[in-house]
Design an enzyme around this catalytic site. Structure first.
Site, PDB file in Angstrom:
ATOM      1  N   PRO A  11       0.785  -1.230   0.000  1.00  0.00           N
ATOM      2  CA  PRO A  11       0.000   0.000   0.000  1.00  0.00           C
ATOM      3  C   PRO A  11       0.818   1.282   0.000  1.00  0.00           C
ATOM      4  O   PRO A  11       1.831   1.391   0.693  1.00  0.00           O
ATOM      5  CB  PRO A  11      -0.831  -0.105   1.281  1.00  0.00           C
ATOM      6  CG  PRO A  11      -0.189  -1.162   2.097  1.00  0.00           C
ATOM      7  CD  PRO A  11       0.481  -2.094   1.131  1.00  0.00           C
ATOM      8  N   ASN A  12       0.319   2.210  -0.772  1.00  0.00           N
ATOM      9  CA  ASN A  12       0.823   3.585  -0.896  1.00  0.00           C
ATOM     10  C   ASN A  12       2.099   3.700  -1.716  1.00  0.00           C
ATOM     11  O   ASN A  12       2.525   4.814  -2.033  1.00  0.00           O
ATOM     12  CB  ASN A  12       1.013   4.244   0.487  1.00  0.00           C
ATOM     13  CG  ASN A  12      -0.302   4.354   1.235  1.00  0.00           C
ATOM     14  OD1 ASN A  12      -1.267   4.857   0.682  1.00  0.00           O
ATOM     15  ND2 ASN A  12      -0.361   3.858   2.453  1.00  0.00           N
ATOM     16  N   ARG A  19       6.046  12.231  -2.182  1.00  0.00           N
ATOM     17  CA  ARG A  19       6.093  12.738  -0.796  1.00  0.00           C
ATOM     18  C   ARG A  19       7.324  12.174  -0.111  1.00  0.00           C
ATOM     19  O   ARG A  19       7.869  11.162  -0.541  1.00  0.00           O
ATOM     20  CB  ARG A  19       4.861  12.247  -0.002  1.00  0.00           C
ATOM     21  CG  ARG A  19       3.551  12.875  -0.400  1.00  0.00           C
ATOM     22  CD  ARG A  19       2.446  12.496   0.590  1.00  0.00           C
ATOM     23  NE  ARG A  19       2.225  11.048   0.599  1.00  0.00           N
ATOM     24  CZ  ARG A  19       2.272  10.275   1.682  1.00  0.00           C
ATOM     25  NH1 ARG A  19       2.545  10.768   2.859  1.00  0.00           N
ATOM     26  NH2 ARG A  19       2.058   8.989   1.598  1.00  0.00           N
ATOM     27  N   TYR A  24      12.260   8.381   1.167  1.00  0.00           N
ATOM     28  CA  TYR A  24      12.043   7.408   0.097  1.00  0.00           C
ATOM     29  C   TYR A  24      12.680   7.777  -1.245  1.00  0.00           C
ATOM     30  O   TYR A  24      12.606   7.008  -2.194  1.00  0.00           O
ATOM     31  CB  TYR A  24      10.536   7.193  -0.115  1.00  0.00           C
ATOM     32  CG  TYR A  24       9.835   6.609   1.094  1.00  0.00           C
ATOM     33  CD1 TYR A  24      10.023   5.278   1.449  1.00  0.00           C
ATOM     34  CD2 TYR A  24       8.999   7.381   1.893  1.00  0.00           C
ATOM     35  CE1 TYR A  24       9.392   4.732   2.561  1.00  0.00           C
ATOM     36  CE2 TYR A  24       8.361   6.848   3.001  1.00  0.00           C
ATOM     37  CZ  TYR A  24       8.559   5.525   3.327  1.00  0.00           C
ATOM     38  OH  TYR A  24       7.946   4.987   4.422  1.00  0.00           O
ATOM     39  N   ASN A  75       7.969  -5.891  -1.219  1.00  0.00           N
ATOM     40  CA  ASN A  75       7.963  -4.776  -0.282  1.00  0.00           C
ATOM     41  C   ASN A  75       6.515  -4.655   0.187  1.00  0.00           C
ATOM     42  O   ASN A  75       5.688  -4.038  -0.488  1.00  0.00           O
ATOM     43  CB  ASN A  75       8.426  -3.471  -0.940  1.00  0.00           C
ATOM     44  CG  ASN A  75       8.456  -2.329   0.066  1.00  0.00           C
ATOM     45  OD1 ASN A  75       7.935  -2.454   1.184  1.00  0.00           O
ATOM     46  ND2 ASN A  75       9.053  -1.227  -0.321  1.00  0.00           N
ATOM     47  N   ALA A  78       3.271  -1.050   4.652  1.00  0.00           N
ATOM     48  CA  ALA A  78       2.746  -1.073   6.032  1.00  0.00           C
ATOM     49  C   ALA A  78       2.299  -2.470   6.464  1.00  0.00           C
ATOM     50  O   ALA A  78       2.320  -2.790   7.666  1.00  0.00           O
ATOM     51  CB  ALA A  78       1.599  -0.084   6.163  1.00  0.00           C
ATOM     52  N   GLU A  99      12.659  -9.904   1.043  1.00  0.00           N
ATOM     53  CA  GLU A  99      11.875  -8.760   1.530  1.00  0.00           C
ATOM     54  C   GLU A  99      12.707  -7.487   1.348  1.00  0.00           C
ATOM     55  O   GLU A  99      13.890  -7.468   1.698  1.00  0.00           O
ATOM     56  CB  GLU A  99      11.577  -8.993   3.017  1.00  0.00           C
ATOM     57  CG  GLU A  99      10.856  -7.862   3.721  1.00  0.00           C
ATOM     58  CD  GLU A  99      10.675  -8.162   5.224  1.00  0.00           C
ATOM     59  OE1 GLU A  99      10.962  -9.299   5.670  1.00  0.00           O
ATOM     60  OE2 GLU A  99      10.265  -7.235   5.935  1.00  0.00           O
ATOM     61  N   HIS A 101      12.835  -3.176   1.868  1.00  0.00           N
ATOM     62  CA  HIS A 101      12.323  -1.891   2.357  1.00  0.00           C
ATOM     63  C   HIS A 101      13.246  -0.795   1.852  1.00  0.00           C
ATOM     64  O   HIS A 101      14.467  -0.905   1.990  1.00  0.00           O
ATOM     65  CB  HIS A 101      12.241  -1.866   3.889  1.00  0.00           C
ATOM     66  CG  HIS A 101      11.311  -2.914   4.390  1.00  0.00           C
ATOM     67  ND1 HIS A 101       9.955  -2.791   4.252  1.00  0.00           N
ATOM     68  CD2 HIS A 101      11.555  -4.124   4.934  1.00  0.00           C
ATOM     69  CE1 HIS A 101       9.392  -3.896   4.722  1.00  0.00           C
ATOM     70  NE2 HIS A 101      10.335  -4.721   5.134  1.00  0.00           N
ATOM     71  N   ARG A 108      13.826   3.762  12.298  1.00  0.00           N
ATOM     72  CA  ARG A 108      12.606   4.563  12.337  1.00  0.00           C
ATOM     73  C   ARG A 108      11.786   4.257  13.596  1.00  0.00           C
ATOM     74  O   ARG A 108      12.324   3.751  14.567  1.00  0.00           O
ATOM     75  CB  ARG A 108      11.819   4.344  11.036  1.00  0.00           C
ATOM     76  CG  ARG A 108      12.647   4.706   9.796  1.00  0.00           C
ATOM     77  CD  ARG A 108      11.860   4.570   8.519  1.00  0.00           C
ATOM     78  NE  ARG A 108      10.735   5.490   8.475  1.00  0.00           N
ATOM     79  CZ  ARG A 108       9.751   5.417   7.575  1.00  0.00           C
ATOM     80  NH1 ARG A 108       9.769   4.459   6.647  1.00  0.00           N
ATOM     81  NH2 ARG A 108       8.759   6.290   7.602  1.00  0.00           N
TER      82      ARG A 108
END
Ligand code: CA2
Length: 146
Positions: A11-12, A19, A24, A75, A78, A99, A101, A108
């Site tokens: 998601p996103n 943004r 990112y 990835n 969330a 995986e 990220h 974080r």
């Protein structure tokens, strides 16, 4: 036979590049896809690059991978930190899973430090920016002998 890698984005991530460039970067998901396609040619593998904002859709795609893909780059965004459903689906996939990220989730907020998916992943790449996708593809190609 040519190996196929399924590259899944949660998601996103469709908004990547619009943004939080400090976290990112500036690349869009289409830019990442283009770089993955370029590397796929170099490695001699096929890729199927997808994004969804929906947990069930990601579960369906992981299930589908059992018939069509040799390895998975994921990835989960969330859902990394919440989804037992994606973990369970990945557990039923027999091939290697990496995986990815973009950010270093361990640097974080505390809620990002735990990943359900890491319980199944054969490798985890975090904090290498979008280059992490390329590193993951190279690792899968090596594991698959491609
Ligand atoms: O660092 C990563 O790749 C993450 O998987 C990204 C997720 C976050 O929830 C994870 O903790 C770490 C967030 C994806 C949001 O994607 C956007 C990025 C930039 C701009 C808009 C959306």
């Amino acid at each position: 036979m040519t190996k196929t890698l399924l590259i899944l984005n949660g998601p996103n991530l469709n908004l990547l590049g619009t943004r939080e460039p400090d976290v990112y970067g500036h690349e869009t998901l289409d830019d990442v896809k283009a770089r993955c396609l370029g590397l796929a040619t170099e490695l001699g593998v096929g890729i199927d690059f997808r994004q969804s904002n929906h947990e069930g859709q990601l579960v369906d795609w992981v299930q589908e991978a059992r018939g069509m893909a040799d390895g998975i780059v994921i990835n989960p965004a969330a859902y990394t930190h919440t989804s037992v459903a994606i973990l369970d689906a990945l557990t039923m996939f027999q091939g290697p899973v990496i995986e990815v990220h973009i950010s270093n989730i361990h640097k974080r907020e505390a809620f990002r430090h735990h990943s359900f998916v890491s319980g199944r992943a054969d490798g985890v790449i975090a904090g290498c920016g979008t280059e992490g996708y390329l590193l993951a593809m190279r690792r899968l190609a090596s594991l698959l002998g491609a």
